[in-house]
Design a protein around this motif. Structure first.
Motif, PDB file in Angstrom:
ATOM      1  N   ILE A 277       0.852  -1.185   0.000  1.00 20.89           N
ATOM      2  CA  ILE A 277       0.000   0.000   0.000  1.00 20.89           C
ATOM      3  C   ILE A 277       0.889   1.236   0.000  1.00 20.89           C
ATOM      4  O   ILE A 277       1.759   1.377   0.872  1.00 20.89           O
ATOM      5  CB  ILE A 277      -0.894   0.023   1.262  1.00 20.89           C
ATOM      6  CG1 ILE A 277      -1.798  -1.201   1.325  1.00 20.89           C
ATOM      7  CG2 ILE A 277      -1.700   1.317   1.313  1.00 20.89           C
ATOM      8  CD1 ILE A 277      -2.936  -1.198   0.369  1.00 20.89           C
ATOM      9  N   GLY A 278       0.691   2.104  -0.977  1.00 19.53           N
ATOM     10  CA  GLY A 278       1.471   3.333  -1.009  1.00 19.53           C
ATOM     11  C   GLY A 278       0.588   4.501  -1.426  1.00 19.53           C
ATOM     12  O   GLY A 278      -0.163   4.406  -2.383  1.00 19.53           O
ATOM     13  N   PHE A 279       0.642   5.590  -0.653  1.00 14.05           N
ATOM     14  CA  PHE A 279      -0.083   6.803  -1.049  1.00 14.05           C
ATOM     15  C   PHE A 279       0.462   7.974  -0.241  1.00 14.05           C
ATOM     16  O   PHE A 279       1.187   7.783   0.731  1.00 14.05           O
ATOM     17  CB  PHE A 279      -1.598   6.648  -0.850  1.00 14.05           C
ATOM     18  CG  PHE A 279      -2.024   6.404   0.565  1.00 14.05           C
ATOM     19  CD1 PHE A 279      -2.301   7.452   1.426  1.00 14.05           C
ATOM     20  CD2 PHE A 279      -2.152   5.089   1.053  1.00 14.05           C
ATOM     21  CE1 PHE A 279      -2.700   7.214   2.729  1.00 14.05           C
ATOM     22  CE2 PHE A 279      -2.550   4.850   2.363  1.00 14.05           C
ATOM     23  CZ  PHE A 279      -2.828   5.916   3.193  1.00 14.05           C
ATOM     24  N   SER A 280       0.152   9.161  -0.686  1.00 12.70           N
ATOM     25  CA  SER A 280       0.557  10.330   0.081  1.00 12.70           C
ATOM     26  C   SER A 280      -0.625  11.285   0.154  1.00 12.70           C
ATOM     27  O   SER A 280      -1.488  11.290  -0.719  1.00 12.70           O
ATOM     28  CB  SER A 280       1.754  11.012  -0.575  1.00 12.70           C
ATOM     29  OG  SER A 280       1.386  11.434  -1.873  1.00 12.70           O
ATOM     30  N   VAL A 281      -0.653  12.062   1.226  1.00  8.70           N
ATOM     31  CA  VAL A 281      -1.738  13.007   1.426  1.00  8.70           C
ATOM     32  C   VAL A 281      -1.132  14.376   1.717  1.00  8.70           C
ATOM     33  O   VAL A 281      -0.231  14.498   2.545  1.00  8.70           O
ATOM     34  CB  VAL A 281      -2.645  12.570   2.608  1.00  8.70           C
ATOM     35  CG1 VAL A 281      -3.871  13.463   2.674  1.00  8.70           C
ATOM     36  CG2 VAL A 281      -3.063  11.114   2.464  1.00  8.70           C
ATOM     37  N   ARG A 282      -1.625  15.394   1.011  1.00  7.71           N
ATOM     38  CA  ARG A 282      -1.124  16.746   1.219  1.00  7.71           C
ATOM     39  C   ARG A 282      -1.986  17.488   2.234  1.00  7.71           C
ATOM     40  O   ARG A 282      -3.139  17.129   2.458  1.00  7.71           O
ATOM     41  CB  ARG A 282      -1.165  17.525  -0.102  1.00  7.71           C
ATOM     42  CG  ARG A 282      -0.201  17.003  -1.128  1.00  7.71           C
ATOM     43  CD  ARG A 282      -0.511  17.596  -2.482  1.00  7.71           C
ATOM     44  NE  ARG A 282       0.437  17.109  -3.464  1.00  7.71           N
ATOM     45  CZ  ARG A 282       1.641  17.640  -3.664  1.00  7.71           C
ATOM     46  NH1 ARG A 282       2.027  18.686  -2.951  1.00  7.71           N
ATOM     47  NH2 ARG A 282       2.453  17.133  -4.558  1.00  7.71           N
ATOM     48  N   ALA A 283      -1.419  18.517   2.784  1.00  5.69           N
ATOM     49  CA  ALA A 283      -2.194  19.359   3.698  1.00  5.69           C
ATOM     50  C   ALA A 283      -3.369  19.939   2.931  1.00  5.69           C
ATOM     51  O   ALA A 283      -3.211  20.399   1.796  1.00  5.69           O
ATOM     52  CB  ALA A 283      -1.314  20.469   4.255  1.00  5.69           C
ATOM     53  N   GLY A 284      -4.545  19.911   3.523  1.00 12.46           N
ATOM     54  CA  GLY A 284      -5.719  20.491   2.880  1.00 12.46           C
ATOM     55  C   GLY A 284      -6.460  19.537   1.972  1.00 12.46           C
ATOM     56  O   GLY A 284      -7.504  19.885   1.428  1.00 12.46           O
ATOM     57  N   GLU A 285      -5.919  18.336   1.814  1.00 17.12           N
ATOM     58  CA  GLU A 285      -6.547  17.376   0.921  1.00 17.12           C
ATOM     59  C   GLU A 285      -7.445  16.418   1.695  1.00 17.12           C
ATOM     60  O   GLU A 285      -7.140  16.070   2.830  1.00 17.12           O
ATOM     61  CB  GLU A 285      -5.455  16.527   0.262  1.00 17.12           C
ATOM     62  CG  GLU A 285      -5.403  16.647  -1.234  1.00 17.12           C
ATOM     63  CD  GLU A 285      -4.403  15.650  -1.811  1.00 17.12           C
ATOM     64  OE1 GLU A 285      -4.472  15.420  -3.001  1.00 17.12           O
ATOM     65  OE2 GLU A 285      -3.569  15.090  -1.067  1.00 17.12           O
ATOM     66  N   ILE A 286      -8.519  15.980   1.064  1.00 16.75           N
ATOM     67  CA  ILE A 286      -9.294  14.862   1.617  1.00 16.75           C
ATOM     68  C   ILE A 286      -9.110  13.687   0.671  1.00 16.75           C
ATOM     69  O   ILE A 286      -9.457  13.775  -0.510  1.00 16.75           O
ATOM     70  CB  ILE A 286     -10.788  15.198   1.745  1.00 16.75           C
ATOM     71  CG1 ILE A 286     -10.984  16.386   2.700  1.00 16.75           C
ATOM     72  CG2 ILE A 286     -11.564  13.989   2.250  1.00 16.75           C
ATOM     73  CD1 ILE A 286     -12.441  16.759   2.925  1.00 16.75           C
ATOM     74  N   VAL A 287      -8.493  12.633   1.176  1.00 19.75           N
ATOM     75  CA  VAL A 287      -8.273  11.443   0.353  1.00 19.75           C
ATOM     76  C   VAL A 287      -9.159  10.336   0.898  1.00 19.75           C
ATOM     77  O   VAL A 287      -9.130  10.040   2.093  1.00 19.75           O
ATOM     78  CB  VAL A 287      -6.802  11.005   0.385  1.00 19.75           C
ATOM     79  CG1 VAL A 287      -6.633   9.657  -0.295  1.00 19.75           C
ATOM     80  CG2 VAL A 287      -5.936  12.055  -0.294  1.00 19.75           C
TER      81      VAL A 287
END
Lengths: 504, 348
Positions: A277-287
């Motif tokens: 499992i690989g993913f990234s989340v940025r500030a302000g994002e809803i994933v």
């Protein structure tokens, strides 16, 4: 049309029930006709579950009666209600973890052989037959412990079916089920209706209500609002009756310019549960992590937060690698997790609202290692006010709140820590539509304030309405990553059921 | 599959499958571990001193274990429904003294009447426990801790320091303690019968299964319409009655009774059940396991003596065994959870 005039199979007549000073339902009346599925809708706290428990014989009404076949009855206890032909599927599964699935279905009604002995072979065969009818493969000999919530719900449904009840009450039976399972359940419900049974169906999902039910009753604040044939209603009408006002919009997603990457997950693997499992989340994002129930989404976020161990991979928050398996480090790094099962994992049901709301910040709230009641109370009051929690007193046990308000307390407890990453697992499961919109607004607000939000959700409209990006998980692997523009009901379901073509 | 299962007669294939299932179950059963431990213990002791397996020594072993087995069976019924009965030692003492008193004042009383009287008195004590637990909604641990002292106090004030000796009791009754059938002590036969009957009841009758359900999840049991209060009361009455029976057997076996009989035995009983795989929070375990646990604890006592190990070590060994049993249960639970989780992730 002749149904309109036929005497109802069961009638709730003038039922009132109070708990202490709080009136849960007041003077509620509606009929259940044989051969019909009847929807009962209303916001959480509107009194639906109380009606269910009155029908189940768990609560005795203060006033009013249940009329069954034209005769007034007051079921004295669950056994009496069951004997009268009323079967209930409760919102929270009520299984015996140590006993086998077959025994769970037949507890107290096991088929008997000679000398009053339990006939185990017959019991097992009957369980297999029930599961065949539901189209699921569950081993009747395995213990109920460790069953997923969806499987537990299926056992409950099998239990209710086995009663051959004339009145079947289902309190949110589909909350944990995947699309296929819901369809199968509906086929069974329709078959039951054709056999002349009356079904009372409680759900927050309008598509289900409108496709399954013939008649619909709306409750609001414990009182009856309306009962109409479903054909005469629209979703908007129903929502307005439930809330008593227009719900401006269910998914108030604000557009946010994403900032730096806050959460990075790479190659996360737990053998037999999820892989790579690989993913990234940025500030302000809803994933959003979308997928079918049991795809391993909750397990992924639990591993990210450090509740479960993982075998390979890494988790980084703002570039710093998190040690595996230590939730305390995750909290220190600014991650907050609002778990799937708020009763078991999110709250201490016996403790007060105040205590629950401040559990995550005992250290900053204490002075010289001692907790002063004043600071705790002030902080709890502030957060419950910001989230508009409806409660009697802060000292009340959190278990006395309705589901939506409980969820708000869980959110309050984590938001107060000022998290950089907020992980929410099924944030609106079992929550009424008004509170749902509030929770969505809250999530949107938080993202706008620069929090990175990871949302696990089984509700497609929620995923599509709230997420900037959608990661679809199928059998423990990410099968698709879709932008807000790409994500549609078809593309998400395609990837969630593991059809390769969807991987873009 | 369902067609075959629905057939009225059991086809040979089905019987065969059920046999392999039985063998696999036997391997997985918690009781199997205790049998292995017991076997190892007997083997080691016999290698050191072959006389350990002599008929007389085996008879002594069975005789020693019988009373503990009866108590452990009763305790299991209570523990399974997520309660505990700490008063069994006091009930045993009270009944043993009452039996001695009855037989010394009316020596003509037949043994059967003495047994019934003892069981009856024990059942009355069980009713007291059960009513208090069911009505007061206070944890059984506290209630039975209270009745432990209460019953013992009654015993003391009745006995007034008096001791009843074997010479005060009729011969016919005392023979119960030494009699053998085909070389097996009657006491042991009684214990086995009690175990088999209660085990059969718990496994094959609705009310027996309901005790497991109550212990597994009390709230769900209430919602399923199980009469929780009545079932819990029954379990305490059964436990009390069996403690009463144990009291009569005690009087027959030792012949000498005073008010201190059975002091502290309740902890051994609970230990036997726990070692035998009865979950202390209810819902799982069997009387067979508890009985095996009782036999194991008794055997440890005598084998340490044979091995000439300081008897002070015996308690440490029992303690270690309890911790090992709990550790093993925990390990099995974790492994089972892992297995189930792996399965469900593939299934969905």
């Amino acid at each position: 049309m002749d149904r309109e005039h036929a005497a109802p199979l069961l009638e709730v007549r003038g039922v009132s029930k109070s708990f202490g000073a709080v009136a849960a339902v007041r003077e509620v009346s509606f009929p259940l006709h044989g051969g019909e599925a009847h929807a009962l809708v209303g916001e959480n706290g509107a009194g639906k579950s109380t009606i269910v428990k009155v029908l189940a014989g768990v609560h005795e009404p203060d006033t009013g009666v249940i009329v069954l076949d034209g005769e007034e009855t007051r079921p004295a206890g669950p056994a009496a209600a069951r004997a009268a032909g009323i079967a209930v599927i409760y919102q929270e599964p009520t299984l015996f973890p140590d006993l086998s699935v077959a025994e769970n279905i037949f507890m107290g009604r096991q088929p008997l052989g000679r000398f009053g002995r339990i006939d185990r072979a017959a019991m097992r065969a009957e369980a297999v037959r029930l599961f065949d009818r539901l189209g699921v493969r569950l081993d009747p000999d395995r213990p109920a412990r460790g069953l997923s919530i969806a499987d537990q719900q299926l056992v409950e449904i099998a239990k209710a079916l086995s009663l051959r009840a004339r009145v079947l009450v289902m309190d949110e039976p589909t909350a944990a089920l995947s699309g296929v399972e819901v369809e199968r359940l509906f086929a069974v419900v329709r078959a039951l209706c054709e056999e002349g049974a009356a079904v009372l169906f409680i759900s927050h999902r309008f598509d289900e209500v409108f496709s399954l039910c013939h008649r619909l009753t709306v409750l609001r604040d414990g009182t009856w609002v309306s009962t109409d044939p479903v054909a005469d209603l629209t979703v908007d009408q129903v929502v307005r009756r439930m809330v008593g006002r227009d719900v401006s919009t269910l998914y108030p997603k604000e557009d946010v310019e994403p900032g730096d990457v806050v959460l990075e997950v790479a190659g996360l693997t737990r053998h037999g549960v999820f892989a790579d499992i690989g993913f990234s989340v940025r500030a302000g994002e809803i994933v959003a992590l979308a997928g079918l129930v049991g795809a391993g989404r909750s397990e992924v976020v639990r591993a990210v937060f450090g509740i479960d161990r993982y075998d390979a991979g890494e988790v980084r928050v703002a570039g710093e690698r998190l040690p595996a398996g230590t939730p305390a480090a995750a909290v220190a790094a600014g991650i907050a997790l609002v778990p799937e099962d708020r009763r078991q994992q999110g709250l201490v049901m016996e403790l007060s609202i105040e205590r629950n709301a401040t559990l995550t910040r005992l250290k900053p709230l204490s002075r010289l290692g001692l907790l002063g009641g004043g600071r705790e109370r002030r902080s709890a009051r502030e957060w419950t006010k910001r989230l508009q929690v409806k409660y009697g007193r802060l000292a009340d046990a959190v278990g006395t709140l309705s589901g939506g308000n409980q969820q708000k307390v869980v959110l309050a407890k984590w938001l107060a820590t000022g998290p950089k990453v907020l992980i929410v697992d099924e944030p609106t499961r079992g929550i009424d539509i008004g509170t749902k919109a509030e929770v969505h607004r809250l999530l949107s607000r938080l993202a706008a304030d620069g929090v990175a939000v990871v949302m696990v959700s089984s509700e497609l409209p929620e995923v599509l309405g709230m997420a900037d990006r959608v990661l679809v998980v199928h059998e423990g692997r990410i099968t698709a990553e879709l932008s807000r523009a790409e994500a549609t009901e078809e593309s998400v379901m395609f990837a969630a059921t593991g059809r390769k073509a969807a991987v873009a | 599959m369902s067609a075959r299962l629905a057939a009225p007669a059991v086809p040979p294939a089905e019987a065969d499958e059920s046999r392999t299932r039985f063998v696999r179950k036997l391997w997985l059963a918690r009781e199997f571990g205790i049998v292995v431990a017991l076997g190892l213990l007997v083997l080691v002791t016999t290698l050191d001193n072959p006389a350990f397996l002599s008929p007389q020594s085996l008879r002594d072993l069975l005789l020693g274990a019988a009373i503990l087995v009866v108590l452990a069976v009763g305790q299991t019924v209570v523990i399974i429904s997520r309660n505990i009965d700490l008063s069994v030692g006091a009930v045993l003492g009270l009944v043993a003294f009452a039996t001695g008193k009855l037989l010394s004042t009316a020596p003509g009383t037949p043994a059967v009447v003495a047994i019934l009287a003892g069981v009856g008195l024990g059942a009355v004590c069980g009713v007291v426990n059960g009513v208090l637990v069911a009505a007061a909604r206070v944890p059984a641990l506290v209630i039975t801790l209270g009745t432990l002292y209460a019953f013992r106090g009654i015993d003391h004030s009745w006995a007034q320091g008096q001791q009843i000796n074997a010479s005060d009791m009729p011969r016919s009754f005392l023979r119960l303690g030494t009699w053998t059938v085909l070389g097996i002590p009657v006491l042991a036969v009684i214990a086995v019968v009690v175990m088999a009957v209660v085990g059969f009841y718990l496994r094959s009758y609705r009310s027996g299964r309901e005790l497991y359900a109550i212990g597994s999840e009390p709230a769900a049991a209430r919602l399923s319409g199980i009469p929780v209060g009545r079932r819990v009361l029954t379990s305490f009455v059964l436990c009390g009655a069996l403690a009463g029976l144990a009291g009569v057997l005690y009087a027959a076996r030792f012949g000498t009774v005073d008010a201190t009989v059975g002091t502290g035995i309740e902890l051994q009983v609970v230990a036997a059940a726990v070692v035998g795989g009865v979950a202390i929070f209810g819902g799982s375990g069997s009387v067979y396991g508890a009985a095996l646990g009782a036999v194991l604890l008794t055997t440890i006592g005598s084998s340490l003596a044979v091995l000439r190990i300081n008897p002070f070590w015996q308690q440490a060994v029992v303690g270690g065994l309890i911790l090992a049993a709990i550790g093993l249960d925990r390990l099995l639970a974790v492994r089972a959870a892992n297995r189930l989780r792996g399965r469900s992730s593939h299934g969905a």
